[in-house]
Design a protein around this motif. Structure first.
Motif, PDB file in Angstrom:
ATOM      1  N   UNK A   1      -2.657   0.085  -4.271  1.00  0.00           N
ATOM      2  CA  UNK A   1      -2.182  -1.211  -3.811  1.00  0.00           C
ATOM      3  C   UNK A   1      -1.423  -1.810  -4.981  1.00  0.00           C
ATOM      4  N   UNK A   2      -0.113  -2.017  -4.819  1.00  0.00           N
ATOM      5  CA  UNK A   2       0.744  -2.442  -5.923  1.00  0.00           C
ATOM      6  C   UNK A   2       1.375  -3.791  -5.624  1.00  0.00           C
ATOM      7  N   UNK A   3       1.513  -4.593  -6.663  1.00  0.00           N
ATOM      8  CA  UNK A   3       2.215  -5.865  -6.527  1.00  0.00           C
ATOM      9  C   UNK A   3       3.692  -5.640  -6.854  1.00  0.00           C
ATOM     10  N   UNK A   4       4.554  -5.982  -5.910  1.00  0.00           N
ATOM     11  CA  UNK A   4       5.991  -5.830  -6.115  1.00  0.00           C
ATOM     12  C   UNK A   4       6.689  -7.145  -5.812  1.00  0.00           C
ATOM     13  N   UNK A   5       7.709  -7.434  -6.592  1.00  0.00           N
ATOM     14  CA  UNK A   5       8.597  -8.551  -6.298  1.00  0.00           C
ATOM     15  C   UNK A   5       9.726  -8.015  -5.428  1.00  0.00           C
TER      16      UNK A   5
ATOM     17  N   UNK B   1       0.866  -1.179   0.000  1.00  0.00           N
ATOM     18  CA  UNK B   1       0.000   0.000   0.000  1.00  0.00           C
ATOM     19  C   UNK B   1       0.899   1.224   0.000  1.00  0.00           C
ATOM     20  N   UNK B   2       0.710   2.115  -1.003  1.00  0.00           N
ATOM     21  CA  UNK B   2       1.460   3.366  -1.071  1.00  0.00           C
ATOM     22  C   UNK B   2       0.498   4.533  -1.016  1.00  0.00           C
ATOM     23  N   UNK B   3       0.912   5.599  -0.319  1.00  0.00           N
ATOM     24  CA  UNK B   3       0.107   6.807  -0.175  1.00  0.00           C
ATOM     25  C   UNK B   3       1.000   8.010  -0.457  1.00  0.00           C
ATOM     26  N   UNK B   4       0.436   9.006  -1.140  1.00  0.00           N
ATOM     27  CA  UNK B   4       1.187  10.237  -1.404  1.00  0.00           C
ATOM     28  C   UNK B   4       0.262  11.435  -1.274  1.00  0.00           C
ATOM     29  N   UNK B   5       0.778  12.494  -0.667  1.00  0.00           N
ATOM     30  CA  UNK B   5       0.105  13.792  -0.601  1.00  0.00           C
ATOM     31  C   UNK B   5       1.077  14.814  -1.169  1.00  0.00           C
ATOM     32  N   UNK B   6       0.624  15.593  -2.132  1.00  0.00           N
ATOM     33  CA  UNK B   6       1.477  16.599  -2.755  1.00  0.00           C
ATOM     34  C   UNK B   6       0.805  17.959  -2.710  1.00  0.00           C
ATOM     35  N   UNK B   7       1.612  18.976  -2.583  1.00  0.00           N
ATOM     36  CA  UNK B   7       1.161  20.353  -2.694  1.00  0.00           C
ATOM     37  C   UNK B   7       2.012  20.985  -3.784  1.00  0.00           C
TER      38      UNK B   7
END
Length: 138
Positions: free
Chosen positions: A99-103, A49-55
């Motif tokens: 939600x990303x699948x990573x190896x 799970x990745x989350x980003x907040x940008x201004x």
């Protein structure tokens, strides 16, 4: 991990130029998988799970902005929005999660761009609200 931006890169986008966001200060990095700049490296295969907040500031009211999560496997398009700021109408507030699948050893970075301007005049302010974080979900 969770990291935020303490620098203030100027004129990084505006005419559609992609910019990989720098998150130079870590709140925490439980297993040292974030490089302290922009890249998370998966320690094991799984779903993250990745989350980003940008201004983003300095954008025209006619411009549009978007955030992307770029992983080794694919690029995930996040939110796209027009500027919003009650006082000046020149600030983007972008927030997105995936939600990303990573190896194991795959990477993830956050990229953004603004379009609709004649040149690269949009900035990312030094702000603890400019965040990138993630965790192993399963």
């Amino acid at each position: 991990f969770a990291a935020y931006n303490t620098t203030a890169p100027q004129n990084v986008t505006g005419d559609g130029t992609a910019y990989t966001v720098v998150f130079d200060s870590e709140v925490f990095d439980q297993s040292s998988n974030f490089d302290g700049t922009s890249t998370f490296t998966a320690p094991v295969t799984g779903r993250y799970q990745f989350n980003a907040n940008l201004s983003i500031t300095g954008a025209l009211t006619s411009a549009n902005g978007q955030v992307f999560f770029t992983t080794s496997n694919r690029v995930y398009a996040g939110n796209s929005t027009s500027p919003y700021s009650p006082a000046t109408l020149d600030q983007y507030l972008l927030s997105s999660s995936i939600l990303a699948d990573l190896d194991a050893a795959d990477t993830c970075t956050v990229t953004t761009f603004v379009t609709g301007m004649a040149g690269n005049t949009a900035d990312l302010p030094a702000n603890a609200a400019v965040l990138f974080g993630g965790f192993l979900a399963c």
